[in-house]
Scaffold this active site. Structure first.
Site, PDB file in Angstrom:
ATOM      1  N   ASP A   1      11.836  15.319  11.222  1.00 17.81           N
ATOM      2  CA  ASP A   1      12.070  16.553  11.011  1.00 17.81           C
ATOM      3  C   ASP A   1      10.404  17.170  12.126  1.00 17.81           C
ATOM      4  OD1 ASP A   1      11.183  18.066   9.420  1.00 17.81           O
ATOM      5  OD2 ASP A   1      11.754  17.590   7.225  1.00 17.81           O
TER       6      ASP A   1
ATOM      7  N   SER B   1      10.259  20.084   0.727  1.00 14.65           N
ATOM      8  CA  SER B   1      10.800  21.463   1.779  1.00 14.65           C
ATOM      9  C   SER B   1       9.676  23.150   1.610  1.00 14.65           C
ATOM     10  CB  SER B   1      11.987  22.267   2.393  1.00 14.65           C
ATOM     11  OG  SER B   1      12.162  22.665   3.474  1.00 14.65           O
TER      12      SER B   1
ATOM     13  N   HIS C   1      15.033  15.751   7.945  1.00 16.88           N
ATOM     14  CA  HIS C   1      15.446  17.168   6.872  1.00 16.88           C
ATOM     15  C   HIS C   1      16.603  17.059   5.831  1.00 16.88           C
ATOM     16  CE1 HIS C   1      12.224  20.244   5.001  1.00 16.88           C
ATOM     17  NE2 HIS C   1      13.540  21.181   4.990  1.00 16.88           N
TER      18      HIS C   1
END
Length: 300
Positions: free
Chosen positions: A241, A149, A271
């Protein structure tokens, strides 16, 4: 009438999302968010691999944690940058993940506790990561960059910084559902705007807090003028996502520039699926693929 939110059907990931929702209220102070995030991550962890040794330390003023598995099969060092939108996350939030990756790869791993926003705006986060990277490279280590991320953003940016400063020694980059600076009004940012786990509004919130310049390629690697000369990459995305297309597009940019790249998209994942690696079949398979990529790069 609005369209229903896109949602996976795999039972394990749906259970994961249900648990996440019970931990994370919609609104809270940053301090409370950080406390809840670490507790949420710990909720999904298992005991560390047998005989795993870890110790906290400092590189300059930057806290780090070193992991040494029972069996070391390579001198290459793994450098991990945690996720959390540049706002939450810590050495604790990704403690078990780092230990499991190090154990699988048979390599020492260094996790970086970089400074967080809003107390510290960009480029504090990339500067901390780069200081640790240069420290490792100065000892003639080979390094594999890993990040999820926001950490994937940092890892990709560090690869660019190292290339531009002609620092040798990075043998691979593993980017796990990275945030790479895609436009919020196009592609998966629209299609998956209300995806479970992370929304496009969440992405906008984190961007506003960290205040990284959108036209800077270190902050937004998709804006790099040339991807030539970057280390080989393994990039994995989650279908559900808003960041999904960042991974697709960056993989294509690397391939077009002649960089060796493996791209994997998890069709049932959302995610932050790394945390679901012990309860979701899809996350378990995806995590193994990540570990195999790390081990492959570390062995080169």
């Amino acid at each position: 009438m609005s369209a229903p939110s896109p949602t996976p059907t795999e039972k394990g990931i749906l259970q994961f999302l249900e648990i996440c929702d019970s931990f994370y209220p919609v609104e809270a102070s940053v301090e409370q968010q950080r406390h809840w995030y670490d507790a949420l991550c710990a909720r999904f962890d298992r005991p560390l691999p047998p005989d795993m040794i870890f110790a906290d330390g400092m590189v300059q003023r930057i806290p780090i944690r070193r992991y040494r598995p029972r069996k070391i099969s390579t001198r290459t060092v793994l450098l991990y940058l945690h996720g959390g939108g540049f706002v939450v996350g810590s050495l604790e939030s990704h403690h078990a993940i780092c230990a499991e990756i190090a154990d699988f790869a048979g390599a020492e791993l260094v996790s970086v506790d970089y400074r967080l926003a809003p107390e510290y705006r960009w480029p504090a986060q990339t500067d901390d990561g780069f200081a640790v990277l240069k420290h490792l490279l100065s000892a003639d280590n080979k390094v594999v960059l890993i990040g999820d991320s926001a950490g994937g953003n940092l890892a990709a940016g560090l690869a660019l910084r190292a290339r531009d400063e002609e620092l040798p020694g990075i043998v691979g980059q593993v980017l796990i559902y990275p945030a790479l600076g895609g436009g919020l009004d196009t592609g998966s940012y629209v299609e998956m705007a209300e995806a479970p786990g992370l929304t496009t509004a969440d992405v906008a919130y984190y961007r506003e807090i960290v205040q990284a310049p959108a036209d800077n390629s270190i902050a937004a690697p998709l804006n790099v003028s040339s991807a030539a000369g970057l280390p080989p990459a393994f990039i994995t995305a989650a279908y559900f996502d808003p960041l999904r297309d960042d991974s697709r597009q960056y993989s294509a940019r690397l391939a077009d520039a002649g960089v060796e790249v493996w791209f994997r998209e998890e069709p049932q994942m959302v995610h932050a699926w790394l945390r679901a690696r012990h309860m979701s079949d899809g996350a378990r398979d995806g995590f193994r693929a990540v570990c195999e990529a790390v081990r492959h790069f570390a062995a080169t």
